[in-house]
Design an enzyme around this catalytic site. Structure first.
Site, PDB file in Angstrom:
ATOM      1  N   CYS A   1      44.372 108.785  16.604  1.00  0.00           N
ATOM      2  CA  CYS A   1      44.271 110.404  17.066  1.00  0.00           C
ATOM      3  C   CYS A   1      44.439 111.504  15.805  1.00  0.00           C
ATOM      4  CB  CYS A   1      45.503 110.602  17.863  1.00  0.00           C
ATOM      5  SG  CYS A   1      46.450 109.088  18.263  1.00  0.00           S
TER       6      CYS A   1
HETATM    7  N1  LIG Z   1      44.716 110.468  21.042  1.00  0.00           N
HETATM    8  C1  LIG Z   1      46.001 110.251  20.916  1.00  0.00           C
HETATM    9  N2  LIG Z   1      46.498 109.310  21.641  1.00  0.00           N
HETATM   10  N3  LIG Z   1      46.812 111.664  20.850  1.00  0.00           N
HETATM   11  C2  LIG Z   1      48.216 111.736  20.992  1.00  0.00           C
HETATM   12  C3  LIG Z   1      48.504 112.845  21.143  1.00  0.00           C
HETATM   13  C4  LIG Z   1      50.190 113.096  20.951  1.00  0.00           C
HETATM   14  C5  LIG Z   1      50.803 114.295  21.288  1.00  0.00           C
HETATM   15  N4  LIG Z   1      51.851 114.447  21.009  1.00  0.00           N
HETATM   16  C6  LIG Z   1      50.604 114.573  22.534  1.00  0.00           C
HETATM   17  O1  LIG Z   1      51.372 114.434  23.504  1.00  0.00           O
HETATM   18  O2  LIG Z   1      49.535 115.471  23.183  1.00  0.00           O
END
Ligand SMILES: NC(=[NH2+])NCCC[C@H](N)C(=O)O
Length: 410
Positions: A396
């Site tokens: 991510c």
């Molecule tokens: N592709 C991912 N798994 N991204 C994680 C994003 C985490 C971020 N804190 C959210 O809640 O949006």
């Protein structure tokens, strides 16, 4: 000319976009972190160090690393970009015209790097001149922020994602992340790197309210051979997928969209938190959520510019077919039920594949990394004790812009 193309999840990675946050993390506090989608506050110095280590590891592997703040600063040198972005982020509708206009004028005079810092890190009342505060009709401010920080820019994967010869600039589901899309739009519209007609803008770059048609890159896996695997998650809706799929089909960039239905939970907010592609025939999965036999819908072109669907079939069968392999290997999260739940939460499944069989992951996920190792997958580890509190791993935190296809073709 630059070649922007992402042909798969596992082919040689060549160019990637990262964001090293600082100001936005300094502004995360126990009282605002949940709302800003972080589970805790961070030791900022260490988080920056961890991020530098991640970027350096990629550079050592000959991968070209672009940094979002630098691209944004360069974009803001262009007066059209600057004007558009200030209006998008600090509109009359957000702040009221009597205050918004002089505020935009003041920001408009600022050097590009300082402005870029505020447009990602947020702007507080303390940072603007007293004379501007007096222009507000109601002087009482209930929050320290005029615009809130965007700490989730760290997860560059989500806000825009490249699929074959184009990009989707994603309408984000959560209010805390929606202004990220404006920064990315400005970069793609005005930064010299993205000028020219060498790529397609599939979705998300129009001046409209996308309403329920949201989409985030963490849900999009570019499987290769014209297939795309998409998670219907807390963040990505079927409405959003319909638009993306239609555009991919109309531009002849994909011919199969495989849909994986996910529970709408924070722990598996995106498909890449429970499944990533590691090698030609190998995936990492969190078995509580992803089962090889789970039925999945497949969207295909209807031959008349729109989409149609085939009835659900087991995930593993569809993947074997599109990847042309006889058997898919699924490596499940390591350890007992407690360990695997904890490691999945800390992004053990969210690894970034650099080339077939070589991935980057957090060193803390001992059990899962051990399983990858036994299966012949090389894990290059990074520390993520601080970064991980944002709930995201190496996949991510990276947005591939150039990556080979399955056959190594570019
Ligand atoms: N592709 C991912 N798994 N991204 C994680 C994003 C985490 C971020 N804190 C959210 O809640 O949006």
């Amino acid at each position: 000319m630059e070649r922007h193309y992402v042909g798969s999840e596992i082919g040689q990675l060549r160019t990637v976009l990262l964001h090293r946050p600082r100001l936005s993390l300094q502004r995360l506090t126990p009282s605002n972190c949940q709302e800003l989608l972080f589970d805790d506050v961070l030791c900022v110095e260490r988080a920056v160090e961890e991020h530098n280590q991640f970027a350096q590891l990629l550079r050592d592997q000959n991968i070209n690393v672009l940094l979002l703040s630098e691209l944004l600063t360069e974009t803001l040198e262009n007066p059209h970009a600057r004007k558009w972005l200030l209006e998008a982020q600090l509109s009359d509708y957000r702040l009221g015209p009597t205050f918004a206009q002089p505020l935009r004028e003041w920001l408009g005079e600022m050097p590009a790097d300082a402005l870029s810092r505020y447009l990602t890190g947020g702007l507080t009342w303390q940072e603007i001149p007293e004379s501007l505060i007096l222009q507000r009709i109601t002087p009482q401010a209930h929050s320290p922020f005029i615009t809130r920080p965007l700490p989730n820019h760290l997860f560059t994967r989500d806000t825009s994602c490249w699929i074959y010869q184009g990009v989707s600039i994603n309408p984000m589901a959560k209010a805390a992340r929606q202004r990220e899309t404006d920064n990315l739009r400005a970069i793609y519209r005005w930064h010299p790197l993205f000028q020219g007609n060498h790529y397609i803008n599939y979705y998300g770059d129009e001046e409209r309210r996308y309403d329920h048609a949201t989409l985030e890159g963490g849900d999009v896996l570019v499987i290769g051979n014209g297939a795309v695997l998409i998670g219907l998650s807390e963040r990505t809706t079927l409405q959003g997928v319909e638009f993306l799929a239609t555009s991919l089909f109309q531009h002849h960039q994909a011919n199969k969209i495989i849909l994986v239905e996910l529970p709408k939970h924070r722990s598996c907010m995106h498909l890449d938190t429970v499944m990533t592609h590691l090698d030609h025939d190998t995936f990492s999965i969190y078995p509580e959520v992803i089962q090889p036999n789970m039925p999945c819908w497949v969207l295909t072109p209807d031959g008349q510019g729109s989409i149609t669907h085939q009835s659900p079939r087991p995930l593993v069968k569809i993947l074997e077919e599109v990847l042309a392999v006889t058997e898919i290997r699924f490596i499940t999260t390591g350890g007992d039920i407690f360990e695997s739940e904890r490691e999945q939460w800390n992004d053990a499944n969210n690894v970034l594949t650099l080339r077939p069989g070589v991935v980057v992951g957090y060193d803390r996920n001992l059990r899962t990394n051990e399983k990858y190792d036994k299966a012949g997958i090389t894990v290059l580890t990074i520390r993520g004790d601080e970064l991980g509190r944002g709930r995201g791993g190496a996949r991510c935190m990276s947005c591939p812009i150039e990556r080979d296809g399955l056959e190594g073709n570019r």
